[in-house]
Design an enzyme around this catalytic site. Structure first.
Site, PDB file in Angstrom:
ATOM      1  N   ASP A 169       9.267   2.691  -0.658  1.00  0.00           N
ATOM      2  CA  ASP A 169       8.256   3.350   0.159  1.00  0.00           C
ATOM      3  C   ASP A 169       8.581   3.055   1.624  1.00  0.00           C
ATOM      4  O   ASP A 169       8.237   1.999   2.144  1.00  0.00           O
ATOM      5  CB  ASP A 169       6.864   2.829  -0.208  1.00  0.00           C
ATOM      6  CG  ASP A 169       5.797   3.396   0.700  1.00  0.00           C
ATOM      7  OD1 ASP A 169       4.602   3.170   0.430  1.00  0.00           O
ATOM      8  OD2 ASP A 169       6.141   4.065   1.703  1.00  0.00           O
ATOM      9  N   LYS A 217       4.800   9.275   8.592  1.00  0.00           N
ATOM     10  CA  LYS A 217       4.735   8.742   9.963  1.00  0.00           C
ATOM     11  C   LYS A 217       5.839   9.289  10.872  1.00  0.00           C
ATOM     12  O   LYS A 217       5.780  10.446  11.293  1.00  0.00           O
ATOM     13  CB  LYS A 217       4.715   7.209   9.910  1.00  0.00           C
ATOM     14  CG  LYS A 217       3.474   6.662   9.139  1.00  0.00           C
ATOM     15  CD  LYS A 217       3.457   5.159   9.069  1.00  0.00           C
ATOM     16  CE  LYS A 217       2.447   4.659   8.063  1.00  0.00           C
ATOM     17  NZ  LYS A 217       1.056   4.670   8.537  1.00  0.00           N
ATOM     18  N   TYR A 221       0.860  -1.191   0.000  1.00  0.00           N
ATOM     19  CA  TYR A 221       0.000   0.000   0.000  1.00  0.00           C
ATOM     20  C   TYR A 221       0.890   1.232   0.000  1.00  0.00           C
ATOM     21  O   TYR A 221       1.813   1.325   0.811  1.00  0.00           O
ATOM     22  CB  TYR A 221      -0.900  -0.025   1.242  1.00  0.00           C
ATOM     23  CG  TYR A 221      -1.806   1.182   1.407  1.00  0.00           C
ATOM     24  CD1 TYR A 221      -1.619   2.079   2.455  1.00  0.00           C
ATOM     25  CD2 TYR A 221      -2.849   1.424   0.523  1.00  0.00           C
ATOM     26  CE1 TYR A 221      -2.448   3.177   2.626  1.00  0.00           C
ATOM     27  CE2 TYR A 221      -3.691   2.518   0.685  1.00  0.00           C
ATOM     28  CZ  TYR A 221      -3.482   3.397   1.732  1.00  0.00           C
ATOM     29  OH  TYR A 221      -4.304   4.487   1.887  1.00  0.00           O
TER      30      TYR A 221
END
Ligand code: KE4
Length: 425
Positions: free
Chosen positions: A239, A267, A144
């Site tokens: 990623d 994050k 994702y």
């Protein structure tokens, strides 16, 4: 546990917000029941609207490496807020965070801040396409990279949990330029690259996957992937929205010993405030506006308030690198404790772990890709999730997620967690 107040808050929220949430996975659709509403948090603990306390194993889905309301971060944010939150005009703190991030992470010269992991990954793909002049990208089933159109082709995380791999609203025109491969399948990837020779701008992946549970790349796969990209002139995009600054100062590039061409962050780099980023060596970043023709922009990108949280967080990490070993040991302790309980009870399971990322899968065979991850018994998972919730342990509400430990979790918390597993099965 009493959930009356959370239940009332959820009913109210649903009147004004789709599904009562601002991100689908929070709605508990994958595990059933209703979400709890959190009033406040400190260290390892969440406190919900009914004053129940929970040990938190998602840490806001990764950002809070040292636990909730970590003093140095809160102090920095309060001080900065008093001087204004955002100007839309350059500030020194953006350079300070950029300098610190580029010294901590190998193989990047420049970094652009944005406001989420989605923005970081979306912009990185546009940069890769602009730099190479090619249109197609390859992603891996179960990975994702946020909710931009190019990635919702069989996304991991929320979209898979809903069993709707292709999101409505994504056009065929977009989908045709995103090709899908299987994680850990180097031969399949090579065949896909060969079938699209000369048309590929980038291959994008989670270097340690966290959106189909935690899945670790085989050495053969990750090193073969790097070689393939180098040979074919394809950019390798890591990623690291989850792994960046969580697995090591230098993230997955450091722990795997593999250089990416563009690295994306989210994050942890924001310390709990909205920050994403993408970074690369100078010759690639030179293509990004305003230096180059690849356009990307953002009103709140690099805003000093978010930068103050990110700078405090990365400074803490830079000054206390022992946090990685501490988190790895705690996660190993949790792994062993849960495995001992499930083995003693004869419950088929797989536990995948890397650093402070861990996931429990109720299936017989090893979980090495999306297909094997999807074989987990979701009824057992639901029983496990709600049993733990009722005992004050907050786990990710989906079998396709990873836990994110924070360093405020104590050995006593870990043992309480293991005891809770014992009492469920
Ligand atoms: P955001 O746009 O949510 O900040 O980042 C998207 C993203 C990109 N790349 C990876 C590897 C990610 O894990 C994410 C977001 N992670 C999910 C949890 N699996 C966020 C939780 C949610 O969607 O609410």
């Amino acid at each position: 546990m009493r959930y009356q107040r959370s239940s009332a808050l959820f009913a109210e929220a649903k009147k004004y917000i789709p599904g009562g949430v601002n991100s689908p996975v929070r709605a508990f659709k994958a595990v059933g029941g209703e979400p709890i509403f959190i009033k406040e948090a400190k260290g390892a603990y969440l406190y919900d609207a009914d004053d129940n306390q929970y040990i938190d194993y998602i840490s806001s889905w990764g950002p809070l490496l040292f636990g909730h309301a970590h003093e140095p971060v809160i102090k920095a944010v309060i001080e900065k807020a008093k001087k204004g939150t955002s100007f839309g005009i350059p500030t020194e703190i953006e350079t300070e965070l950029a300098k610190l991030a580029t010294t901590m992470v190998p193989n990047i010269d420049k970094i652009r801040f944005v406001n989420s992991g989605t923005e970081a990954c979306m912009s990185a793909v546009r940069l890769a396409r602009g730099y190479t002049g090619k249109d197609k990208i390859i992603k891996f089933a179960g990975c994702y990279h946020g909710h931009s159109d190019a990635f919702l082709i069989q996304a991991g995380s929320g979209a898979v949990t809903f069993g709707s791999p292709n999101s409505p609203g994504v056009t065929q025109g977009t989908a045709k330029d995103t090709l899908l491969a299987e994680y850990n399948d180097l031969e399949g990837l090579k065949a896909l690259v060969k079938a699209n020779q000369g048309e590929l701008a980038a291959i994008i992946l989670e270097p340690i996957a966290g959106n189909m549970g935690c899945i670790i790349p085989s050495d053969e796969f990750i090193h073969g992937l790097r070689e393939l990209c180098t040979q074919e002139g394809i950019l390798l995009l890591f990623d690291e929205v989850m792994t960046g600054f969580r697995l090591a100062k230098g993230g997955a590039q450091e722990v795997l010993g593999v250089d990416a061409d563009i690295v994306m962050f989210g994050k942890v780099i924001g310390g709990g405030l909205p920050v994403g980023a993408f970074a690369a060596r100078s010759e690639i970043m030179a293509h990004l506006a305003p230096d180059g023709p690849v356009y990307q922009a953002g009103t709140l990108s690099g805003n000093p308030l978010a930068m103050s949280a990110g700078l405090a967080m990365l400074t803490e990490i830079d000054q206390h690198p022992e946090v990685f070993e501490s988190l790895a040991q705690k996660t190993a302790h949790l792994h062993k404790g849960i495995a001992d309980v499930l083995n003693a009870k004869g419950i088929p399971h797989q536990i995948n772990r890397f650093g402070s990322m861990i996931s429990v899968h109720f299936c017989e065979e090893a979980v090495i890709d999306f297909t094997s991850s999807a074989k987990g018994n979701n009824d057992t998972f639901k029983h496990y999730f709600h049993g733990m919730l009722d005992q004050g342990i907050y786990l990710p509400p989906s079998a396709f997620e990873s836990y994110f430990l924070n360093d405020a979790i104590s050995d006593a918390d870990l043992d309480r967690t293991i005891e809770a597993v014992k009492s469920i099965f």
